[in-house]
Design an enzyme around this catalytic site. Structure first.
Site, mmCIF file in Angstrom:
data_model
loop_
_atom_site.group_PDB
_atom_site.id
_atom_site.type_symbol
_atom_site.label_atom_id
_atom_site.label_comp_id
_atom_site.label_asym_id
_atom_site.label_seq_id
_atom_site.Cartn_x
_atom_site.Cartn_y
_atom_site.Cartn_z
ATOM 1 N N ALA A 64 0.867 -1.173 0.000
ATOM 2 C CA ALA A 64 0.000 0.000 0.000
ATOM 3 C C ALA A 64 0.910 1.232 0.000
ATOM 4 O O ALA A 64 2.073 1.147 0.403
ATOM 5 C CB ALA A 64 -0.884 -0.018 1.237
ATOM 6 N N GLY A 109 0.728 -5.052 0.807
ATOM 7 C CA GLY A 109 -0.441 -5.164 -0.060
ATOM 8 C C GLY A 109 -0.140 -5.849 -1.393
ATOM 9 O O GLY A 109 -1.050 -6.383 -2.033
ATOM 10 N N GLU A 112 -0.316 -9.445 -0.646
ATOM 11 C CA GLU A 112 -1.747 -9.713 -0.440
ATOM 12 C C GLU A 112 -2.500 -9.754 -1.774
ATOM 13 O O GLU A 112 -3.387 -10.578 -1.968
ATOM 14 C CB GLU A 112 -2.331 -8.641 0.499
ATOM 15 N N GLU A 132 4.545 -4.961 7.398
ATOM 16 C CA GLU A 132 3.656 -4.041 8.134
ATOM 17 C C GLU A 132 4.047 -3.787 9.585
ATOM 18 O O GLU A 132 4.001 -2.645 10.039
ATOM 19 C CB GLU A 132 2.207 -4.551 8.072
HETATM 20 N N1 CAA Z 1 4.553 3.305 -0.764
HETATM 21 C C1 CAA Z 1 4.936 4.476 -1.288
HETATM 22 N N2 CAA Z 1 6.060 4.624 -2.008
HETATM 23 C C2 CAA Z 1 6.849 3.551 -2.165
HETATM 24 C C3 CAA Z 1 6.528 2.293 -1.629
HETATM 25 C C4 CAA Z 1 5.311 2.188 -0.891
HETATM 26 N N3 CAA Z 1 4.881 1.022 -0.387
HETATM 27 N N4 CAA Z 1 7.503 1.432 -1.933
HETATM 28 C C5 CAA Z 1 8.419 2.120 -2.648
HETATM 29 N N5 CAA Z 1 8.017 3.392 -2.789
HETATM 30 C C6 CAA Z 1 8.726 4.480 -3.480
HETATM 31 C C7 CAA Z 1 9.899 4.996 -2.678
HETATM 32 O O1 CAA Z 1 9.481 5.911 -1.691
HETATM 33 C C8 CAA Z 1 10.744 5.615 -3.751
HETATM 34 O O2 CAA Z 1 10.201 6.863 -4.071
HETATM 35 P P1 CAA Z 1 11.185 8.149 -4.334
HETATM 36 O O3 CAA Z 1 11.998 7.748 -5.531
HETATM 37 O O4 CAA Z 1 10.228 9.252 -4.600
HETATM 38 O O5 CAA Z 1 11.998 8.287 -3.099
HETATM 39 C C9 CAA Z 1 10.521 4.709 -4.934
HETATM 40 O O6 CAA Z 1 9.310 3.979 -4.670
HETATM 41 C C10 CAA Z 1 11.626 3.690 -5.126
HETATM 42 O O7 CAA Z 1 11.794 3.009 -3.900
HETATM 43 P P2 CAA Z 1 13.218 2.867 -3.157
HETATM 44 O O8 CAA Z 1 14.106 4.012 -3.484
HETATM 45 O O9 CAA Z 1 12.948 2.615 -1.706
HETATM 46 O O10 CAA Z 1 13.779 1.557 -3.889
HETATM 47 P P3 CAA Z 1 14.795 0.488 -3.280
HETATM 48 O O11 CAA Z 1 15.179 -0.373 -4.424
HETATM 49 O O12 CAA Z 1 15.868 1.164 -2.504
HETATM 50 O O13 CAA Z 1 13.925 -0.377 -2.245
HETATM 51 C C11 CAA Z 1 11.971 -1.580 -1.505
HETATM 52 C C12 CAA Z 1 12.848 -1.152 -2.701
HETATM 53 C C13 CAA Z 1 12.747 -2.547 -0.621
HETATM 54 C C14 CAA Z 1 10.733 -2.262 -2.065
HETATM 55 C C15 CAA Z 1 11.583 -0.317 -0.691
HETATM 56 O O14 CAA Z 1 11.052 0.658 -1.573
HETATM 57 C C16 CAA Z 1 10.550 -0.573 0.378
HETATM 58 O O15 CAA Z 1 10.862 -1.112 1.414
HETATM 59 N N6 CAA Z 1 9.289 -0.166 0.100
HETATM 60 C C17 CAA Z 1 8.220 -0.250 1.084
HETATM 61 C C18 CAA Z 1 7.703 -1.664 1.185
HETATM 62 C C19 CAA Z 1 6.660 -1.742 2.261
HETATM 63 O O16 CAA Z 1 6.904 -1.488 3.434
HETATM 64 N N7 CAA Z 1 5.456 -2.160 1.858
HETATM 65 C C20 CAA Z 1 4.353 -2.377 2.772
HETATM 66 C C21 CAA Z 1 3.496 -1.165 2.835
HETATM 67 S S1 CAA Z 1 2.307 -1.292 4.109
HETATM 68 C C22 CAA Z 1 1.063 -2.200 3.471
HETATM 69 O O17 CAA Z 1 1.114 -2.687 2.365
HETATM 70 C C23 CAA Z 1 -0.119 -2.327 4.401
HETATM 71 C C24 CAA Z 1 -1.122 -3.331 4.021
HETATM 72 O O18 CAA Z 1 -1.410 -4.276 4.704
HETATM 73 C C25 CAA Z 1 -1.819 -3.194 2.818
#
Ligand code: CAA
Length: 258
Positions: A64, A109, A112, A132
């Site tokens: 998400a 998500g 999921e 999460e």
């Molecule tokens: N939401 C919003 N933006 C996200 C995102 C997310 N879930 N995942 C990645 N992005 C964005 C980053 O903020 C970044 O944006 P900017 O270039 O503007 O800074 C861009 O995508 C590229 O990401 P990274 O620079 O972080 O890329 P990376 O290769 O260094 O890392 C990654 C990749 C490990 C996937 C890392 O992006 C990450 O950890 N993302 C978050 C994953 C996460 O925590 N997901 C769970 C969300 S909570 C959820 O889903 C709740 C639920 O139950 C539904």
């Protein structure tokens, strides 16, 4: 639609989650658009298989959208979760077969979303995880429910409590991934599987899907009765007559999906 690409041809629809700059993270607009496209496809009898994948080479869906979620009130969070749960349930119960082609990160998500699909074919570059609890929340798009049903309670708890990210081979080992392919093979192999399924008696495939999905939510006796009813319906189809006649005559069946 701003965040979804829809392609179709020869009975197969492809939905591409298209926010590559945010690694295809699901914001509320994307979830809404996904719901709209799913509803439209569900009405289409000419579409037999749906493929869901992510744009770009890096990510299926990285969860998400955290930027959007950060400042939600509890009431807004409840609405977001409910909306996504409903859309994912609609995907799970589509009349079509739904295959997730997991081309990269399937986190939160994203994991999921892949789990509400019938089958997960994954790239060797795919990474799965439920991050999460590291963000102060729990999986809220039905991950706490679908993950244990798919891989068992103990493994689901481990993944959710530790937030460990697992690779494609580990996902395959624990039953989260059906098959693992080289990245360039993923979509061709996904289409190959779609076509193989479409060559079968699609009405029966639909009944088998309903029997598995609905039967798993019933007590054992009710599920057997339910399967028995759906099995019985098969004997009112042309494909059952043709399928069995072709076997007796040692020829390939000509199945029509009716
Ligand atoms: N939401 C919003 N933006 C996200 C995102 C997310 N879930 N995942 C990645 N992005 C964005 C980053 O903020 C970044 O944006 P900017 O270039 O503007 O800074 C861009 O995508 C590229 O990401 P990274 O620079 O972080 O890329 P990376 O290769 O260094 O890392 C990654 C990749 C490990 C996937 C890392 O992006 C990450 O950890 N993302 C978050 C994953 C996460 O925590 N997901 C769970 C969300 S909570 C959820 O889903 C709740 C639920 O139950 C539904």
């Amino acid at each position: 639609m701003n965040n979804i690409i829809f392609e179709e041809g020869k009975g197969i629809a492809k939905i591409i989650i298209n926010r590559p700059k945010a690694l295809n993270a699901l914001n509320s607009e994307t979830i809404k658009e996904l719901g709209t496209v799913i509803n439209e496809i569900s009405e289409r009898e000419d579409i037999k298989v749906v493929i869901i994948t992510g744009a770009g080479e890096k990510s299926f869906v990285a969860g998400a959208d955290i930027t959007e979620m950060k400042d939600l009130t509890a009431i807004q969070a409840k609405e977001l979760s409910r909306k996504a749960q409903n859309v994912f349930s609609e995907i799970e119960n589509m009349p079509q077969v739904v295959i997730a082609a997991v081309n990269g990160y399937a986190l939160g998500g994203g994991c999921e979303l892949s789990m509400c699909c019938d089958i997960r074919l994954v790239s060797s570059k795919a990474r799965f995880g439920q991050p999460e609890v590291g963000l102060g929340i729990i999986p809220g798009f039905a991950g706490t429910q679908r993950l244990p049903r798919l891989i068992g309670k103990g493994r689901a708890k481990e993944l959710i409590f530790t937030t460990d990210m697992i690779d494609a081979q580990e996902a395959y080992r624990i039953g989260l991934a059906n098959k693992v392919y080289n990245p360039e093979e993923l979509l061709p192999k996904t289409y190959e599987m779609a076509e193989k399924i479409m060559s079968k008696a699609m009405y029966a495939v639909g009944l088998a899907k309903a029997s598995i999905n609905n039967g798993l939510n019933m007590d054992t006796e009710s599920s057997y009765n339910y399967e028995n009813s759906l099995w019985t319906i098969c004997f009112a189809t042309e494909d059952q007559k043709e399928g069995m006649q072709a076997f007796i005559e040692k020829r390939k069946a000509i199945l029509k999906g009716c």
